[in-house]
Scaffold this motif. Sequence first.
Motif, PDB file in Angstrom:
ATOM      1  N   TYR B 200       0.987  -1.287  -0.109  1.00  0.00           N
ATOM      2  CA  TYR B 200       0.099   0.069   0.220  1.00  0.00           C
ATOM      3  C   TYR B 200       0.855   1.146   0.008  1.00  0.00           C
ATOM      4  CZ  TYR B 200      -3.552  -3.355   1.088  1.00  0.00           C
ATOM      5  OH  TYR B 200      -4.267  -4.522   1.017  1.00  0.00           O
ATOM      6  N   ASP B 201       1.942   1.098   0.773  1.00  0.00           N
ATOM      7  CA  ASP B 201       2.827   2.345   0.740  1.00  0.00           C
ATOM      8  C   ASP B 201       3.348   2.483  -0.539  1.00  0.00           C
ATOM      9  OD1 ASP B 201       3.600   4.020   3.282  1.00  0.00           O
ATOM     10  OD2 ASP B 201       5.730   3.617   2.413  1.00  0.00           O
ATOM     11  N   GLY B 202       3.765   1.545  -1.395  1.00  0.00           N
ATOM     12  CA  GLY B 202       4.075   1.951  -2.719  1.00  0.00           C
ATOM     13  C   GLY B 202       3.146   2.487  -3.818  1.00  0.00           C
ATOM     14  N   ILE B 203       2.043   1.779  -3.406  1.00  0.00           N
ATOM     15  CA  ILE B 203       0.764   2.231  -4.166  1.00  0.00           C
ATOM     16  C   ILE B 203       0.545   3.923  -3.961  1.00  0.00           C
ATOM     17  CG2 ILE B 203      -1.533   2.083  -4.448  1.00  0.00           C
ATOM     18  CD1 ILE B 203      -1.528  -0.740  -4.202  1.00  0.00           C
ATOM     19  N   ILE B 204       0.626   4.050  -2.859  1.00  0.00           N
ATOM     20  CA  ILE B 204       0.435   5.780  -2.376  1.00  0.00           C
ATOM     21  C   ILE B 204       1.558   6.678  -2.974  1.00  0.00           C
ATOM     22  CG2 ILE B 204       0.628   7.161  -0.482  1.00  0.00           C
ATOM     23  CD1 ILE B 204      -1.027   5.034   1.328  1.00  0.00           C
ATOM     24  N   THR B 205       2.648   6.056  -2.958  1.00  0.00           N
ATOM     25  CA  THR B 205       3.982   6.952  -3.667  1.00  0.00           C
ATOM     26  C   THR B 205       3.468   7.298  -5.186  1.00  0.00           C
ATOM     27  OG1 THR B 205       5.347   5.751  -2.309  1.00  0.00           O
ATOM     28  CG2 THR B 205       6.068   6.938  -4.196  1.00  0.00           C
ATOM     29  N   GLY B 206       2.851   6.184  -5.669  1.00  0.00           N
ATOM     30  CA  GLY B 206       2.365   6.412  -7.179  1.00  0.00           C
ATOM     31  C   GLY B 206       0.961   7.485  -7.278  1.00  0.00           C
ATOM     32  N   LEU B 207       0.274   7.385  -6.005  1.00  0.00           N
ATOM     33  CA  LEU B 207      -0.994   8.022  -6.230  1.00  0.00           C
ATOM     34  C   LEU B 207      -0.588   9.417  -5.977  1.00  0.00           C
ATOM     35  CD1 LEU B 207      -3.414   5.695  -4.276  1.00  0.00           C
ATOM     36  CD2 LEU B 207      -3.420   6.251  -6.737  1.00  0.00           C
ATOM     37  N   ILE B 208       0.135   9.761  -5.101  1.00  0.00           N
ATOM     38  CA  ILE B 208       0.679  11.232  -5.079  1.00  0.00           C
ATOM     39  C   ILE B 208       1.187  11.774  -6.114  1.00  0.00           C
ATOM     40  CG2 ILE B 208       2.528  12.666  -3.577  1.00  0.00           C
ATOM     41  CD1 ILE B 208       2.045  10.651  -1.175  1.00  0.00           C
ATOM     42  N   ALA B 209       1.894  11.015  -6.852  1.00  0.00           N
ATOM     43  CA  ALA B 209       2.408  11.647  -7.809  1.00  0.00           C
ATOM     44  C   ALA B 209       1.160  11.830  -9.107  1.00  0.00           C
ATOM     45  CB  ALA B 209       3.531  10.629  -8.819  1.00  0.00           C
ATOM     46  N   ASP B 210       0.177  11.009  -9.203  1.00  0.00           N
ATOM     47  CA  ASP B 210      -0.627  11.151  -9.965  1.00  0.00           C
ATOM     48  C   ASP B 210      -1.563  12.377  -9.632  1.00  0.00           C
ATOM     49  OD1 ASP B 210       0.111   8.665 -11.294  1.00  0.00           O
ATOM     50  OD2 ASP B 210      -1.763   7.556 -10.143  1.00  0.00           O
ATOM     51  N   ILE B 211      -1.873  12.536  -8.260  1.00  0.00           N
ATOM     52  CA  ILE B 211      -2.523  13.773  -7.800  1.00  0.00           C
ATOM     53  C   ILE B 211      -1.546  15.039  -8.265  1.00  0.00           C
ATOM     54  CG2 ILE B 211      -3.050  15.148  -5.797  1.00  0.00           C
ATOM     55  CD1 ILE B 211      -3.848  12.521  -4.646  1.00  0.00           C
ATOM     56  N   LYS B 212      -0.470  15.082  -8.353  1.00  0.00           N
ATOM     57  CA  LYS B 212       0.272  16.294  -8.278  1.00  0.00           C
ATOM     58  C   LYS B 212       0.018  16.745  -9.996  1.00  0.00           C
ATOM     59  CE  LYS B 212       3.968  16.437  -5.021  1.00  0.00           C
ATOM     60  NZ  LYS B 212       5.654  16.022  -4.584  1.00  0.00           N
ATOM     61  N   CYS B 213      -0.155  15.799 -10.784  1.00  0.00           N
ATOM     62  CA  CYS B 213      -0.405  16.134 -12.323  1.00  0.00           C
ATOM     63  C   CYS B 213      -1.564  17.118 -12.549  1.00  0.00           C
ATOM     64  CB  CYS B 213      -0.833  14.981 -13.072  1.00  0.00           C
ATOM     65  SG  CYS B 213       0.625  13.721 -13.111  1.00  0.00           S
ATOM     66  N   PHE B 214      -2.576  17.039 -11.341  1.00  0.00           N
ATOM     67  CA  PHE B 214      -3.687  17.920 -11.616  1.00  0.00           C
ATOM     68  C   PHE B 214      -3.351  19.435 -11.067  1.00  0.00           C
ATOM     69  CE2 PHE B 214      -5.326  13.684 -11.766  1.00  0.00           C
ATOM     70  CZ  PHE B 214      -6.531  13.923 -12.519  1.00  0.00           C
ATOM     71  N   TYR B 215      -2.346  19.581 -10.494  1.00  0.00           N
ATOM     72  CA  TYR B 215      -1.971  20.746 -10.189  1.00  0.00           C
ATOM     73  C   TYR B 215      -1.181  21.839 -11.059  1.00  0.00           C
ATOM     74  CZ  TYR B 215      -0.247  24.834  -7.176  1.00  0.00           C
ATOM     75  OH  TYR B 215      -0.193  26.142  -6.922  1.00  0.00           O
ATOM     76  N   LYS B 216      -1.887  23.010 -11.348  1.00  0.00           N
ATOM     77  CA  LYS B 216      -1.398  23.830 -12.448  1.00  0.00           C
ATOM     78  C   LYS B 216      -0.546  25.004 -11.480  1.00  0.00           C
ATOM     79  CE  LYS B 216      -1.968  20.620 -15.371  1.00  0.00           C
ATOM     80  NZ  LYS B 216      -0.900  19.732 -15.811  1.00  0.00           N
ATOM     81  N   SER B 217       0.698  25.286 -11.473  1.00  0.00           N
ATOM     82  CA  SER B 217       1.109  26.394 -10.771  1.00  0.00           C
ATOM     83  C   SER B 217       0.545  27.729 -11.544  1.00  0.00           C
ATOM     84  CB  SER B 217       2.563  26.349 -10.412  1.00  0.00           C
ATOM     85  OG  SER B 217       3.332  26.152 -11.628  1.00  0.00           O
ATOM     86  N   GLU B 218       0.658  27.834 -12.802  1.00  0.00           N
ATOM     87  CA  GLU B 218       0.399  29.050 -13.537  1.00  0.00           C
ATOM     88  C   GLU B 218      -0.938  29.485 -13.189  1.00  0.00           C
ATOM     89  OE1 GLU B 218       1.173  26.004 -14.675  1.00  0.00           O
ATOM     90  OE2 GLU B 218       0.520  25.780 -16.628  1.00  0.00           O
ATOM     91  N   TYR B 219      -1.937  28.515 -12.740  1.00  0.00           N
ATOM     92  CA  TYR B 219      -3.219  29.018 -12.356  1.00  0.00           C
ATOM     93  C   TYR B 219      -3.464  29.036 -10.997  1.00  0.00           C
ATOM     94  CZ  TYR B 219      -3.862  28.519 -17.641  1.00  0.00           C
ATOM     95  OH  TYR B 219      -3.556  28.470 -18.752  1.00  0.00           O
ATOM     96  N   HIS B 220      -2.391  28.630 -10.122  1.00  0.00           N
ATOM     97  CA  HIS B 220      -2.619  28.502  -8.722  1.00  0.00           C
ATOM     98  C   HIS B 220      -3.871  27.669  -8.329  1.00  0.00           C
ATOM     99  CE1 HIS B 220       0.257  31.688  -8.364  1.00  0.00           C
ATOM    100  NE2 HIS B 220      -0.239  32.107  -9.233  1.00  0.00           N
ATOM    101  N   ALA B 221      -3.691  26.547  -9.151  1.00  0.00           N
ATOM    102  CA  ALA B 221      -5.087  25.643  -9.019  1.00  0.00           C
ATOM    103  C   ALA B 221      -4.928  24.312  -9.202  1.00  0.00           C
ATOM    104  CB  ALA B 221      -6.109  26.219 -10.034  1.00  0.00           C
TER     105      ALA B 221
END
Lengths: 400, 400
Positions: B200-221
């Motif tokens: 599960y810990d390994g899966i979580i590492t991957g999910l955090i990376a997946d979530i970060k893809c949705f963050y776009k600093s240029e839109y602060h969102a």
Amino acid sequence: MEKLMKTTYEKLRSELLDSCVPFWLENAVDEVHGGILNCVDRFGKVYSEDKSVWMQGRAGWMFSYLYNNIEKNPRYLEFAKSCIDFATNHCIDSDGRMFFTVTRDGKPLRKRRYWFSETFYIIANAEYYMATGDEGYLDTARRYFDFVYGMYLDPATDPYKITPKSYAETRNTKALANPMIMLNVSSVMRDADKENFDKYDGIITGLIADIKCFYKSEYHAMFENINAEDNSVILDSAPCRVINPGHDIECAWFLLDEAIKRGDRELADFASLVFDEAFERGWDKEYGGITYFKDVLGLPVEAYEHDMKLWWPHNEAAISSLMLYQYTKNKKYKRIFKQVLAYSFTHFSDREYGEWFGYLRRDGKPTEPPCKGHTYKGPFHVMRMLAKCVLMLENEKGEN
Amino acid sequence: MEKLMKTTYEKLRSELLDSCVPFWLENAVDEVHGGILNCVDRFGKVYSEDKSVWMQGRAGWMFSYLYNNIEKNPRYLEFAKSCIDFATNHCIDSDGRMFFTVTRDGKPLRKRRYWFSETFYIIANAEYYMATGDEGYLDTARRYFDFVYGMYLDPATDPYKITPKSYAETRNTKALANPMIMLNVSSVMRDADKENFDKYDGIITGLIADIKCFYKSEYHAMFENINAEDNSVILDSAPCRVINPGHDIECAWFLLDEAIKRGDRELADFASLVFDEAFERGWDKEYGGITYFKDVLGLPVEAYEHDMKLWWPHNEAAISSLMLYQYTKNKKYKRIFKQVLAYSFTHFSDREYGEWFGYLRRDGKPTEPPCKGHTYKGPFHVMRMLAKCVLMLENEKGEN
């Protein structure tokens, strides 16, 4: 025409021709790909390029209707044609069913189980044929009418084999929206396709009977959904208890219009009963305006936007109340007509930038930032109301 | 613990044990068929017998969690078991996928493409196992975890062959909701299924990376939907520009909780950035409260309920701000924690009849008639917030 009604006539005509028509023609015409860009903000800026297929048909119908009934302006016909042709060229799937949304250049985004894209496409083609005499459009309207009416009678004829939304073996419901929209479409077809008048007239007789099944006198209400097997109501499920007052008010004038054409007094009485009960249930005694959804037993409504005020029930209420006033001469309906217009012109109309706001909170203020066009809002309900009321008031003028 | 925080601690604990818990146990337990009757009005009356499958799992998790962390009350476990067993016995289709809604006695009403019924079922089984040590529940949780995570990684493994909602060849998007819920589920599984901690810990590492893809600093969102092929944003379509501040605020504490467990300072900084921007965008400066949806460019939002105030973003904001305060010691987060609770206790909490209102208009008044339970609201967000904040404040007490 009495002075008050004359003032109203002028106000509605100006709202139509000086506010709504220019708003859409100046902001929403897609000069590149054709058709209408329906997502438009308060100021007329396109905020989303996704195109609603409903709106291609609705705009095609509306601008043809304006040409036929209000003003022979070639720009109206040109825009109507652009919307209809965009739908023909980009919004039809290989199975004949239409999409629900497409990209600006006409690539499919969504296709839905419901055949409302098709119904608006039918009335657009029929009305455009009445404006131009171009038989190709009448042929399309006839072909799509038979296709959709076939699916109405027997859903198994639908070539789109989408996974069912719910388990009919557990709960098999049918929706008021279907016979209602078919009544409107059949009425337009009867006007356009005169050589098949009797066909559409017979279909309408059946649709009126279908609609009456949704009315339950013991609840003083027209239900949105009833048991498809025995027309009973399902009271232990909130979604099955939903009443949509605006929908019932719209249904009232569809029925009254037909009652007047048929000289059917009983149907007219039924239409006025449906209107009276829906308006009584829907009108917000605290803030004014017509509430979007109500529960027939006064319990909570699952759709949590239920106490918002949407533009279109107010449009339907203006048409219904004026038509009822002209038919019954009962001053109650004139009062309601004035009341609905007073609320609408205070809260929905935006003379500064044109057209009407679509979505008000319960307190009558627009959601922010406000919009004028949307996947479900375009040049249709507001302009249909303005045009129909202008025509009804012109008749009044003629009588005096 | 300082006096202000002690008062808050007592207030939250009382809200949990004297208002929310009795509201559900007294009104929503189905003594006949088992499980929870989730549609409950302000006064505790069941207004719809249709049962939400999400809510069977959520209640099963919540009452097991209370048992594990707040109070060893056998009624909590009994109710949790009833909800989980009702789901096991009535809410699973022959292909293993779960339904979305069922009748009171467990006949299927709807099944949806999304596997959220399954995710809540997993955490319920896992948490109940932690309460009881009954290995059967852990086995179920493991089996469903692998099933759902398989669908997350490769949607083609989904046995439910529902017609696609949209045309991926035109626009192929992916949703933030999926990695977010998987992160929460994986975290619960890591606690429950200790012998597979590393998995599960390994899966979580991957999910955090997946979530970060949705963050776009240029839109602060953090975007709700991005292009599935290259993680880009699609700006010319309104649905693709939607920001859900409450969702981002929830995501912030999922990430921060993980950052604290890992001692990952960079992840904690990211979580606080996500929180700061979402709270700034979501907080309504005019009326107070957190707005449901915003458009990233400040344009109109298609969902016309967008400026309503829903209960759950306020729950997530309380958890996030308190967790951020305890981690950073930055007083800004304590101010926000107090601000969110002050708004919530004034507008959402209903000590007269228990629990919180679910749906407020922009001005902070409940839609009428108000509801406490709904297909999407049950004993979950409010009680999770109260329990988690009580536990965090107890820690604080220990520190002083």
